[in-house]
Each structure stands twice: as C-alpha cells, then as structure tokens.
Write a protein that holds these residues in place. Structure first.
Motif, PDB file in Angstrom:
ATOM      1  N   ALA A  28      77.752  58.269  79.878  1.00 51.41           N
ATOM      2  CA  ALA A  28      77.290  57.711  78.601  1.00 51.41           C
ATOM      3  C   ALA A  28      78.299  56.693  78.078  1.00 51.41           C
ATOM      4  CB  ALA A  28      77.060  58.826  77.588  1.00 51.41           C
ATOM      5  N   ALA A  29      79.568  57.014  78.163  1.00 50.36           N
ATOM      6  CA  ALA A  29      80.604  56.076  77.716  1.00 50.36           C
ATOM      7  C   ALA A  29      80.617  54.838  78.607  1.00 50.36           C
ATOM      8  CB  ALA A  29      81.967  56.754  77.720  1.00 50.36           C
ATOM      9  N   PHE A  30      80.420  55.030  79.906  1.00 51.60           N
ATOM     10  CA  PHE A  30      80.365  53.902  80.841  1.00 51.60           C
ATOM     11  C   PHE A  30      79.215  52.967  80.481  1.00 51.60           C
ATOM     12  CE2 PHE A  30      79.130  51.818  84.807  1.00 51.60           C
ATOM     13  CZ  PHE A  30      80.346  51.384  85.285  1.00 51.60           C
ATOM     14  N   GLU A  31      78.063  53.537  80.154  1.00 51.04           N
ATOM     15  CA  GLU A  31      76.916  52.726  79.743  1.00 51.04           C
ATOM     16  C   GLU A  31      77.245  51.927  78.484  1.00 51.04           C
ATOM     17  OE1 GLU A  31      73.607  55.413  79.382  1.00 51.04           O
ATOM     18  OE2 GLU A  31      73.545  55.787  81.533  1.00 51.04           O
ATOM     19  N   ASP A  32      77.902  52.563  77.527  1.00 56.09           N
ATOM     20  CA  ASP A  32      78.269  51.867  76.292  1.00 56.09           C
ATOM     21  C   ASP A  32      79.242  50.729  76.581  1.00 56.09           C
ATOM     22  OD1 ASP A  32      76.679  53.581  74.801  1.00 56.09           O
ATOM     23  OD2 ASP A  32      78.349  54.848  74.152  1.00 56.09           O
ATOM     24  N   VAL A  33      80.288  51.021  77.312  1.00 56.67           N
ATOM     25  CA  VAL A  33      81.351  50.044  77.577  1.00 56.67           C
ATOM     26  C   VAL A  33      80.858  48.886  78.436  1.00 56.67           C
ATOM     27  CG1 VAL A  33      83.516  49.744  78.854  1.00 56.67           C
ATOM     28  CG2 VAL A  33      83.257  51.637  77.273  1.00 56.67           C
ATOM     29  N   SER A  34      79.943  49.166  79.367  1.00 60.05           N
ATOM     30  CA  SER A  34      79.527  48.125  80.300  1.00 60.05           C
ATOM     31  C   SER A  34      78.413  47.237  79.751  1.00 60.05           C
ATOM     32  CB  SER A  34      79.117  48.739  81.643  1.00 60.05           C
ATOM     33  OG  SER A  34      78.007  49.601  81.465  1.00 60.05           O
ATOM     34  N   SER A  35      77.993  47.476  78.528  1.00 58.61           N
ATOM     35  CA  SER A  35      77.029  46.538  77.939  1.00 58.61           C
ATOM     36  C   SER A  35      77.759  45.230  77.644  1.00 58.61           C
ATOM     37  CB  SER A  35      76.416  47.113  76.660  1.00 58.61           C
ATOM     38  OG  SER A  35      77.322  47.018  75.579  1.00 58.61           O
ATOM     39  N   LYS A  36      77.011  44.147  77.671  1.00 57.90           N
ATOM     40  CA  LYS A  36      77.615  42.825  77.464  1.00 57.90           C
ATOM     41  C   LYS A  36      78.398  42.755  76.158  1.00 57.90           C
ATOM     42  CE  LYS A  36      74.642  39.647  76.370  1.00 57.90           C
ATOM     43  NZ  LYS A  36      73.633  38.577  76.428  1.00 57.90           N
ATOM     44  N   TRP A  37      77.778  43.165  75.068  1.00 57.97           N
ATOM     45  CA  TRP A  37      78.422  43.005  73.757  1.00 57.97           C
ATOM     46  C   TRP A  37      79.626  43.932  73.598  1.00 57.97           C
ATOM     47  CZ3 TRP A  37      77.162  38.514  72.735  1.00 57.97           C
ATOM     48  CH2 TRP A  37      75.857  38.039  72.805  1.00 57.97           C
ATOM     49  N   ALA A  38      79.526  45.142  74.120  1.00 62.91           N
ATOM     50  CA  ALA A  38      80.662  46.067  74.018  1.00 62.91           C
ATOM     51  C   ALA A  38      81.845  45.554  74.821  1.00 62.91           C
ATOM     52  CB  ALA A  38      80.260  47.463  74.475  1.00 62.91           C
ATOM     53  N   GLY A 105      92.086  46.775  78.888  1.00 65.16           N
ATOM     54  CA  GLY A 105      92.980  46.237  79.915  1.00 65.16           C
ATOM     55  C   GLY A 105      92.269  46.089  81.256  1.00 65.16           C
ATOM     56  N   HIS A 106      91.471  47.082  81.609  1.00 64.77           N
ATOM     57  CA  HIS A 106      90.712  46.995  82.862  1.00 64.77           C
ATOM     58  C   HIS A 106      89.623  45.931  82.763  1.00 64.77           C
ATOM     59  CE1 HIS A 106      92.594  50.277  85.025  1.00 64.77           C
ATOM     60  NE2 HIS A 106      92.574  50.980  83.900  1.00 64.77           N
ATOM     61  N   LEU A 107      88.975  45.839  81.614  1.00 59.94           N
ATOM     62  CA  LEU A 107      87.967  44.788  81.426  1.00 59.94           C
ATOM     63  C   LEU A 107      88.612  43.404  81.495  1.00 59.94           C
ATOM     64  CD1 LEU A 107      85.789  46.309  78.566  1.00 59.94           C
ATOM     65  CD2 LEU A 107      85.090  45.914  80.945  1.00 59.94           C
ATOM     66  N   ARG A 108      89.832  43.276  80.950  1.00 58.62           N
ATOM     67  CA  ARG A 108      90.534  41.988  80.990  1.00 58.62           C
ATOM     68  C   ARG A 108      90.797  41.568  82.426  1.00 58.62           C
ATOM     69  NH1 ARG A 108      90.196  38.048  78.046  1.00 58.62           N
ATOM     70  NH2 ARG A 108      89.817  37.105  80.040  1.00 58.62           N
ATOM     71  N   ALA A 109      91.194  42.540  83.260  1.00 60.25           N
ATOM     72  CA  ALA A 109      91.432  42.236  84.676  1.00 60.25           C
ATOM     73  C   ALA A 109      90.137  41.770  85.345  1.00 60.25           C
ATOM     74  CB  ALA A 109      92.000  43.452  85.398  1.00 60.25           C
ATOM     75  N   LEU A 110      89.028  42.418  85.031  1.00 59.26           N
ATOM     76  CA  LEU A 110      87.736  42.011  85.583  1.00 59.26           C
ATOM     77  C   LEU A 110      87.354  40.623  85.075  1.00 59.26           C
ATOM     78  CD1 LEU A 110      85.128  42.570  87.142  1.00 59.26           C
ATOM     79  CD2 LEU A 110      84.281  43.760  85.100  1.00 59.26           C
ATOM     80  N   ASP A 112      89.346  38.259  84.040  1.00 62.28           N
ATOM     81  CA  ASP A 112      90.240  37.283  84.669  1.00 62.28           C
ATOM     82  C   ASP A 112      89.772  36.957  86.089  1.00 62.28           C
ATOM     83  OD1 ASP A 112      91.795  37.215  82.371  1.00 62.28           O
ATOM     84  OD2 ASP A 112      93.358  38.535  83.189  1.00 62.28           O
ATOM     85  N   LEU A 113      89.387  37.985  86.839  1.00 67.49           N
ATOM     86  CA  LEU A 113      88.896  37.779  88.191  1.00 67.49           C
ATOM     87  C   LEU A 113      87.634  36.918  88.185  1.00 67.49           C
ATOM     88  CD1 LEU A 113      88.840  38.376  91.264  1.00 67.49           C
ATOM     89  CD2 LEU A 113      87.560  40.445  90.704  1.00 67.49           C
ATOM     90  N   LEU A 114      86.703  37.224  87.281  1.00 66.08           N
ATOM     91  CA  LEU A 114      85.459  36.462  87.218  1.00 66.08           C
ATOM     92  C   LEU A 114      85.695  35.025  86.753  1.00 66.08           C
ATOM     93  CD1 LEU A 114      83.130  39.236  85.806  1.00 66.08           C
ATOM     94  CD2 LEU A 114      83.145  38.289  88.131  1.00 66.08           C
ATOM     95  N   GLU A 115      86.586  34.840  85.792  1.00 62.75           N
ATOM     96  CA  GLU A 115      86.906  33.482  85.345  1.00 62.75           C
ATOM     97  C   GLU A 115      87.540  32.677  86.475  1.00 62.75           C
ATOM     98  OE1 GLU A 115      89.280  34.222  81.855  1.00 62.75           O
ATOM     99  OE2 GLU A 115      87.515  34.420  80.573  1.00 62.75           O
ATOM    100  N   ALA A 116      88.416  33.308  87.244  1.00 69.72           N
ATOM    101  CA  ALA A 116      89.063  32.620  88.369  1.00 69.72           C
ATOM    102  C   ALA A 116      88.076  32.346  89.498  1.00 69.72           C
ATOM    103  CB  ALA A 116      90.236  33.452  88.893  1.00 69.72           C
ATOM    104  N   SER A 117      86.983  33.088  89.543  1.00 68.47           N
ATOM    105  CA  SER A 117      85.986  32.946  90.606  1.00 68.47           C
ATOM    106  C   SER A 117      84.748  32.183  90.150  1.00 68.47           C
ATOM    107  CB  SER A 117      85.561  34.332  91.094  1.00 68.47           C
ATOM    108  OG  SER A 117      86.683  35.071  91.520  1.00 68.47           O
ATOM    109  N   ALA A 118      84.809  31.534  88.999  1.00 68.45           N
ATOM    110  CA  ALA A 118      83.624  30.872  88.436  1.00 68.45           C
ATOM    111  C   ALA A 118      83.039  29.846  89.400  1.00 68.45           C
ATOM    112  CB  ALA A 118      83.972  30.230  87.098  1.00 68.45           C
ATOM    113  N   ASP A 119      83.883  29.098  90.106  1.00 65.59           N
ATOM    114  CA  ASP A 119      83.371  28.096  91.061  1.00 65.59           C
ATOM    115  C   ASP A 119      82.603  28.771  92.199  1.00 65.59           C
ATOM    116  OD1 ASP A 119      84.493  26.073  89.562  1.00 65.59           O
ATOM    117  OD2 ASP A 119      86.235  25.815  90.873  1.00 65.59           O
TER     118      ASP A 119
END
Length: 134
Positions: A28-38, A105-110, A112-119
């Motif tokens: 349930a917490a994973f569902e909450d956290v993994s929503s776009k807005w959260a 912190g874990h979301l920030r790492a994700l 960062d990875l996605l921003e670096a992989s945007a191309d």
C-alpha cells in the motif's frame, strides 16, 4: 507443547512484509509513493520544507486537490510531516520525516538516472513510434 488457539497468532498469522502480497502494508505504501504526484512531492520535499502553494508551484501541473490528497496519504504513511506554524496569519509547512527522507533519497537516485538517460529514452520512444507495438 501448548496448542495454538485462534487467539494466539501462529507463524501463519505473523506480520509479513512482502510488496508482492496483496494485503501487505508495504505494498500500500509502495502504491502511494510510486504515484506520479507523490514521487514528485517527495523529491521536492527532499530539497527542504515547503508551504503548500510553494510546493504546488514546484510540482508543475498538480492540482490543489490532488496535491492535498497526496500529502495526506504521505502523512498517513509516515513520510511527510505537516507543521502548523503559529504566526499571524498561521501557515502550514510540509517536510519529510526520516522515513520520507530515505524514500526521497532513493527516488532522487532514480530521477537522476532517468534525467541522465533522457536521450536514450527519447530515441527508444522514437523507434517504438516508428515500428509500432509488436
């Protein structure tokens, strides 16, 4: 050896944390956290405390209603702290709890990875659009 009664929790009744299990609290917490807005709210709050309208401006595109619901869910899950500052007029600030800071912190790492992989993502999306779904 004593018999296990319905009132005594046995091993099968013990709390199990398994994000794949339908009724697990972590799911349930994973569902909450993994929503776009959260996720975006947690990332923003990882930068520091925000008042509601400042947070809404930081997280572009979120409606007032959606941000309010999201912050309530994150507060319920123990990730966001809502502090009422007794000034005139009173103001409310949102910040991360230690649990929220860890998740952010874990979301920030994700992020960062996605921003670096945007191309790479843009190229893959272009290829997919050209060939269509298989």
């Amino acid at each position: 050896m004593a018999a296990v009664t319905q009132h005594e929790p046995g091993p099968e009744q013990a709390l199990v944390s398994d994000v794949f299990a339908r009724d697990c609290t972590s799911r349930a917490a994973f569902e909450d956290v993994s929503s776009k807005w959260a996720s975006l709210a947690l990332l923003a709050l990882g930068e520091g405390a925000y008042r509601f309208n400042a947070l809404r401006r930081r997280v572009e595109g979120v409606s007032e209603k959606m941000l309010s619901q999201t912050l309530q869910q994150l507060e319920r899950d123990g990730m966001v702290r809502r502090d009422v500052v007794t000034t005139i007029p009173p103001r409310v600030e949102y910040s991360l709890t230690p649990l929220g800071a860890g998740v952010a912190g874990h979301l920030r790492a994700l992020a960062d990875l996605l921003e670096a992989s945007a191309d790479q993502v843009a190229l893959a999306r272009g290829d997919y659009e050209r060939r269509g779904p298989r």
